[in-house]
Design a protein around this motif. Structure first.
Motif, PDB file in Angstrom:
ATOM      1  N   ASP A 167       0.836  -1.212   0.000  1.00 33.47           N
ATOM      2  CA  ASP A 167       0.000   0.000   0.000  1.00 33.47           C
ATOM      3  C   ASP A 167       0.865   1.254   0.000  1.00 33.47           C
ATOM      4  OD1 ASP A 167      -2.235  -1.585   0.021  1.00 33.47           O
ATOM      5  OD2 ASP A 167      -2.586  -1.419   2.185  1.00 33.47           O
ATOM      6  N   ASN A 168       1.956   1.209   0.747  1.00 32.75           N
ATOM      7  CA  ASN A 168       2.858   2.359   0.811  1.00 32.75           C
ATOM      8  C   ASN A 168       3.496   2.635  -0.545  1.00 32.75           C
ATOM      9  OD1 ASN A 168       4.353   4.459   2.192  1.00 32.75           O
ATOM     10  ND2 ASN A 168       6.146   3.130   2.020  1.00 32.75           N
ATOM     11  N   LEU A 169       3.911   1.570  -1.238  1.00 30.03           N
ATOM     12  CA  LEU A 169       4.528   1.754  -2.562  1.00 30.03           C
ATOM     13  C   LEU A 169       3.522   2.295  -3.572  1.00 30.03           C
ATOM     14  CD1 LEU A 169       6.806  -1.405  -2.901  1.00 30.03           C
ATOM     15  CD2 LEU A 169       7.516   0.957  -2.521  1.00 30.03           C
ATOM     16  N   ILE A 170       2.300   1.830  -3.499  1.00 36.90           N
ATOM     17  CA  ILE A 170       1.280   2.347  -4.404  1.00 36.90           C
ATOM     18  C   ILE A 170       1.089   3.841  -4.176  1.00 36.90           C
ATOM     19  CG2 ILE A 170      -1.188   2.264  -4.963  1.00 36.90           C
ATOM     20  CD1 ILE A 170      -1.025  -0.777  -4.360  1.00 36.90           C
ATOM     21  N   THR A 171       1.088   4.246  -2.909  1.00 37.01           N
ATOM     22  CA  THR A 171       0.969   5.670  -2.590  1.00 37.01           C
ATOM     23  C   THR A 171       2.148   6.451  -3.146  1.00 37.01           C
ATOM     24  OG1 THR A 171      -0.289   5.193  -0.575  1.00 37.01           O
ATOM     25  CG2 THR A 171       0.779   7.345  -0.713  1.00 37.01           C
ATOM     26  N   ILE A 172       3.363   5.906  -3.001  1.00 39.13           N
ATOM     27  CA  ILE A 172       4.559   6.572  -3.527  1.00 39.13           C
ATOM     28  C   ILE A 172       4.466   6.733  -5.044  1.00 39.13           C
ATOM     29  CG2 ILE A 172       7.045   6.290  -3.926  1.00 39.13           C
ATOM     30  CD1 ILE A 172       7.214   4.979  -1.149  1.00 39.13           C
ATOM     31  N   ILE A 173       4.051   5.676  -5.721  1.00 39.97           N
ATOM     32  CA  ILE A 173       3.939   5.723  -7.188  1.00 39.97           C
ATOM     33  C   ILE A 173       2.846   6.707  -7.606  1.00 39.97           C
ATOM     34  CG2 ILE A 173       3.294   4.363  -9.220  1.00 39.97           C
ATOM     35  CD1 ILE A 173       4.714   1.975  -7.876  1.00 39.97           C
ATOM     36  N   GLN A 174       1.732   6.698  -6.893  1.00 38.04           N
ATOM     37  CA  GLN A 174       0.654   7.633  -7.219  1.00 38.04           C
ATOM     38  C   GLN A 174       1.103   9.077  -7.031  1.00 38.04           C
ATOM     39  OE1 GLN A 174      -2.395   6.089  -4.598  1.00 38.04           O
ATOM     40  NE2 GLN A 174      -3.369   4.916  -6.228  1.00 38.04           N
ATOM     41  N   ASP A 175       1.827   9.318  -5.950  1.00 29.27           N
ATOM     42  CA  ASP A 175       2.294  10.687  -5.684  1.00 29.27           C
ATOM     43  C   ASP A 175       3.381  11.117  -6.665  1.00 29.27           C
ATOM     44  OD1 ASP A 175       0.532  10.790  -3.582  1.00 29.27           O
ATOM     45  OD2 ASP A 175       2.026  10.426  -2.030  1.00 29.27           O
ATOM     46  N   THR A 176       4.267  10.191  -7.018  1.00 29.84           N
ATOM     47  CA  THR A 176       5.402  10.517  -7.884  1.00 29.84           C
ATOM     48  C   THR A 176       4.977  10.688  -9.337  1.00 29.84           C
ATOM     49  OG1 THR A 176       6.870   9.246  -6.419  1.00 29.84           O
ATOM     50  CG2 THR A 176       7.708   9.782  -8.617  1.00 29.84           C
ATOM     51  N   PHE A 177       4.087   9.834  -9.801  1.00 30.11           N
ATOM     52  CA  PHE A 177       3.745   9.811 -11.229  1.00 30.11           C
ATOM     53  C   PHE A 177       2.285  10.178 -11.505  1.00 30.11           C
ATOM     54  CE2 PHE A 177       7.057   6.524 -10.496  1.00 30.11           C
ATOM     55  CZ  PHE A 177       8.091   7.137 -11.179  1.00 30.11           C
ATOM     56  N   ASP A 178       1.563  10.592 -10.477  1.00 28.26           N
ATOM     57  CA  ASP A 178       0.160  10.953 -10.629  1.00 28.26           C
ATOM     58  C   ASP A 178      -0.642   9.808 -11.251  1.00 28.26           C
ATOM     59  OD1 ASP A 178      -2.112  12.541 -10.472  1.00 28.26           O
ATOM     60  OD2 ASP A 178      -1.797  13.456 -12.434  1.00 28.26           O
ATOM     61  N   MET A 179      -0.342   8.590 -10.841  1.00 23.85           N
ATOM     62  CA  MET A 179      -1.084   7.421 -11.303  1.00 23.85           C
ATOM     63  C   MET A 179      -2.387   7.315 -10.508  1.00 23.85           C
ATOM     64  SD  MET A 179       0.046   3.403 -11.304  1.00 23.85           S
ATOM     65  CE  MET A 179      -0.462   3.121  -9.588  1.00 23.85           C
ATOM     66  N   ARG A 180      -3.450   6.921 -11.187  1.00 26.49           N
ATOM     67  CA  ARG A 180      -4.741   6.765 -10.507  1.00 26.49           C
ATOM     68  C   ARG A 180      -5.243   5.335 -10.679  1.00 26.49           C
ATOM     69  NH1 ARG A 180      -6.523  12.047 -12.527  1.00 26.49           N
ATOM     70  NH2 ARG A 180      -4.848  13.494 -12.034  1.00 26.49           N
ATOM     71  N   SER A 181      -5.870   4.802  -9.659  1.00 30.12           N
ATOM     72  CA  SER A 181      -6.516   3.491  -9.756  1.00 30.12           C
ATOM     73  C   SER A 181      -7.927   3.694 -10.264  1.00 30.12           C
ATOM     74  CB  SER A 181      -6.549   2.805  -8.385  1.00 30.12           C
ATOM     75  OG  SER A 181      -5.237   2.582  -7.910  1.00 30.12           O
ATOM     76  N   ILE A 182      -8.380   2.796 -11.136  1.00 29.15           N
ATOM     77  CA  ILE A 182      -9.731   2.922 -11.659  1.00 29.15           C
ATOM     78  C   ILE A 182     -10.745   2.740 -10.529  1.00 29.15           C
ATOM     79  CG2 ILE A 182      -9.069   2.157 -13.972  1.00 29.15           C
ATOM     80  CD1 ILE A 182     -10.408  -0.541 -13.333  1.00 29.15           C
ATOM     81  N   SER A 183     -11.903   3.399 -10.659  1.00 33.81           N
ATOM     82  CA  SER A 183     -12.981   3.219  -9.678  1.00 33.81           C
ATOM     83  C   SER A 183     -14.210   2.717 -10.432  1.00 33.81           C
ATOM     84  CB  SER A 183     -13.245   4.524  -8.932  1.00 33.81           C
ATOM     85  OG  SER A 183     -13.537   5.586  -9.835  1.00 33.81           O
ATOM     86  N   THR A 184     -15.183   3.592 -10.676  1.00 30.94           N
ATOM     87  CA  THR A 184     -16.294   3.228 -11.562  1.00 30.94           C
ATOM     88  C   THR A 184     -16.156   4.030 -12.849  1.00 30.94           C
ATOM     89  OG1 THR A 184     -17.806   4.967 -10.794  1.00 30.94           O
ATOM     90  CG2 THR A 184     -17.777   2.895  -9.550  1.00 30.94           C
TER      91      THR A 184
END
Length: 553
Positions: A525-542
């Motif tokens: 979970d921490n790495l996903i947060t780092i990647i999202q913050d660093t590269f503005d990656m988003r996880s799909i929702s609906t």
């Protein structure tokens, strides 16, 4: 065994990764453990190859072999323990050869060798039992009891990303494309990973090096395909069978398809593509064969049912192989290159006479089905030729947004997201697609915008290169950054090729990418947060929420 490299892996609140007698893909614990030893041995090869480069010692044979061997450990490629063992023993031979040359070079230069990590001095036992006993000590998650889980996760991100790049390097090599600078980068990164690095910042930096290296590899592969087969052109392809004897070609390697087409001329055999081979129909030097009659089936996860119903011979040219025993077609399945399944015939060289004899001895399709045509072939040249018209429609306000929707498909029901997303995308939007994720929607009707098809099939997963070229051209025309374009990438993840494509996009500075349907299991979970913050990656929702957010930006 421990395997966590693809979406098939076990993911529960308490267990992450396949760790039982057999993986979810059907890979046995024996094969998984042997692959771990092979990866470790290959890191040793790269350590000495990297040192050898300091003295301009370059071995083309080893350079071209090492990524291919690494590719054999990618998801759904080689399930044959004997062939994995052969590769491991060959790695030991190559490591010893390089070590001898490097030690001699250091001695002549009157220099001392650097400190040797364990991969550099690793000695492979002689028998399979002893090799298997090493697996827990050299596993890809080695050190997990004493190293933070974030470190293990980033090591695996780099390792799996590099594995995806190695696969593309092999695809490029088959088409005659080599580059010693790229091989040098590969060995440097592989050797560094073999030292078990622990600095998170450095691991992230290396993940970007892998992405940039892969961009060069995708360019090499694009060059190999277009110089060999011509530039893809928009082409209609029938996705329904026609009467006659038949061969089905799956995987990724167009070279094998060409050889099969050449060798089946005049023999009354129809040739079909499957999965990632669909784009073959758009290449002039392949499309010129009238007995290349269409595409059969869909994405890899439906293979066991679709192959069982195919009444001819089947060739698997690269990754995406599933257990053929379930569908009971192993006796008419043939593997190529690094693909393997125990007991399945393997074709060495370019002689496909076994495949042809098998096809002639089978019933083939007994009737024609009503044809259903889809359009493909929007590769780099076709996209660039259409760019002026596209730009004009954007300026007129007729095209409001671009979506790149694609990536790897899989069998999870939540992947219906991608079908629904394309169906709900505004009618003023253009949808580009690539890789087998397109099978979620590529038979649907999307219409056009003043003659420009709303759905543009760019090709295989590596053809992300073509989409990148279009984005760069649009950014140049509108004098803006690529992230200022009305362009959103909505990607589906499954295995290591998808990982390296994502790293490539990150390395090129592309922001705001939507990914799904689930995050790779090896990322905490921490790495996903780092990647999202660093590269503005988003996880799909609906679909509704994501489209609302995208179009409001």
């Amino acid at each position: 065994m421990f395997c966590i490299q693809c979406e098939q892996t076990i993911q529960t609140p308490t267990v992450k990764g396949c760790s039982f007698a057999k993986g979810m893909c059907g890979k046995t614990a024996e094969v998984s453990d042997l692959q771990d030893v092979l990866v470790y041995a290959l890191q040793g090869v790269s350590f000495w190859a990297n040192l050898a480069s300091e003295f301009d010692i370059v071995n083309d044979e080893i350079n071209q072999w090492a990524p291919k061997a690494f590719f054999s450990t990618l998801t759904n490629v080689n399930f044959d323990p004997e062939r994995i063992l052969e590769l491991t023993h060959q790695a030991s031979v190559y490591k010893a050869r390089l070590e001898q040359h490097v030690r001699a070079a250091y001695q002549m230069a009157d220099k001392s060798l650097p400190a040797l990590p364990p991969v550099a001095s690793f000695e492979l036992p002689k028998n399979a039992e002893a090799i298997l006993a090493l697996a827990p000590h050299v596993a890809v998650n080695r050190g997990k009891d004493s190293v933070h889980e974030d470190v293990i996760g980033l090591r695996l991100l780099c390792l799996y990303g590099l594995k995806g790049a190695a696969a593309y390097m092999e695809h490029a090599l088959v088409l005659g494309q080599t580059d010693n600078a790229v091989y040098g980068d590969y060995h440097n990164i592989m050797a560094w990973l073999g030292t078990d690095p622990e600095d998170l910042g450095e691991l992230l930096d290396y993940s970007m090096k892998i992405g940039l290296m892969n961009y060069k590899v995708m360019e090499m592969l694009d060059t190999g395909e277009t110089t060999t087969f011509g530039h893809p052109a928009p082409t209609q392809v029938n996705v329904k069978p026609i009467k006659g004897k038949c061969i089905l070609v799956s995987g990724h390697d167009l070279h094998d398809l060409e050889k099969i087409l050449q060798q089946t001329e005049g023999k009354g055999i129809n040739v079909y593509t499957n999965g990632e081979m669909l784009p073959a129909h758009s290449y002039p030097e392949l499309n010129k064969y009238p007995h290349l009659v269409g595409n059969y089936g869909s994405a890899w996860q439906n293979q066991q049912k679709e192959f069982a119903n195919f009444p001819g011979a089947i060739v698997m040219t690269s990754n995406c192989l599933l257990n053929p025993d379930i569908g009971q077609y192993a006796d008419r399945l043939f593997t190529r290159s690094i693909v393997g399944w125990p007991g399945v015939a393997h074709i060495e060289g370019d002689d496909f006479s076994q495949v042809i004899d098998s096809a002639l001895g089978l019933d083939g399709f007994k009737h024609n089905e009503i044809e259903h045509m889809i359009t493909i072939g929007f590769g780099r040249n076709a996209l660039m030729a259409a760019a002026p018209a596209v730009i004009d429609e954007v300026k007129k306000g007729n095209i409001s947004h671009f979506f790149l929707v694609g990536g790897c498909d899989g069998d999870k029901s939540v992947r219906s997201y991608y079908t629904d997303f394309t169906a709900q995308a505004p009618e003023s939007s253009i949808i580009l697609t690539l890789a087998c994720g397109k099978y979620r929607f590529n038979k649907n009707q999307f219409g056009d915008i003043n003659g420009i098809p709303r759905l543009l099939d760019v090709g295989q997963c590596n053809d992300a290169y073509s989409a990148i070229q279009l984005a760069l051209a649009l950014a140049n025309e509108f004098e803006c950054d690529i992230n200022e374009l009305p362009l959103t990438l909505v990607l589906s993840w499954f295995e290591q090729k998808a990982i390296v494509i994502l790293l490539t996009l990150f390395a090129l500075g592309v922001k705001g990418i939507y990914t799904g349907p689930t995050a790779p299991a090896f990322l905490t979970d921490n790495l996903i947060t780092i990647i999202q913050d660093t590269f503005d990656m988003r996880s799909i929702s609906t679909v509704e929420e994501d489209l609302k957010a995208i179009l409001a930006a």
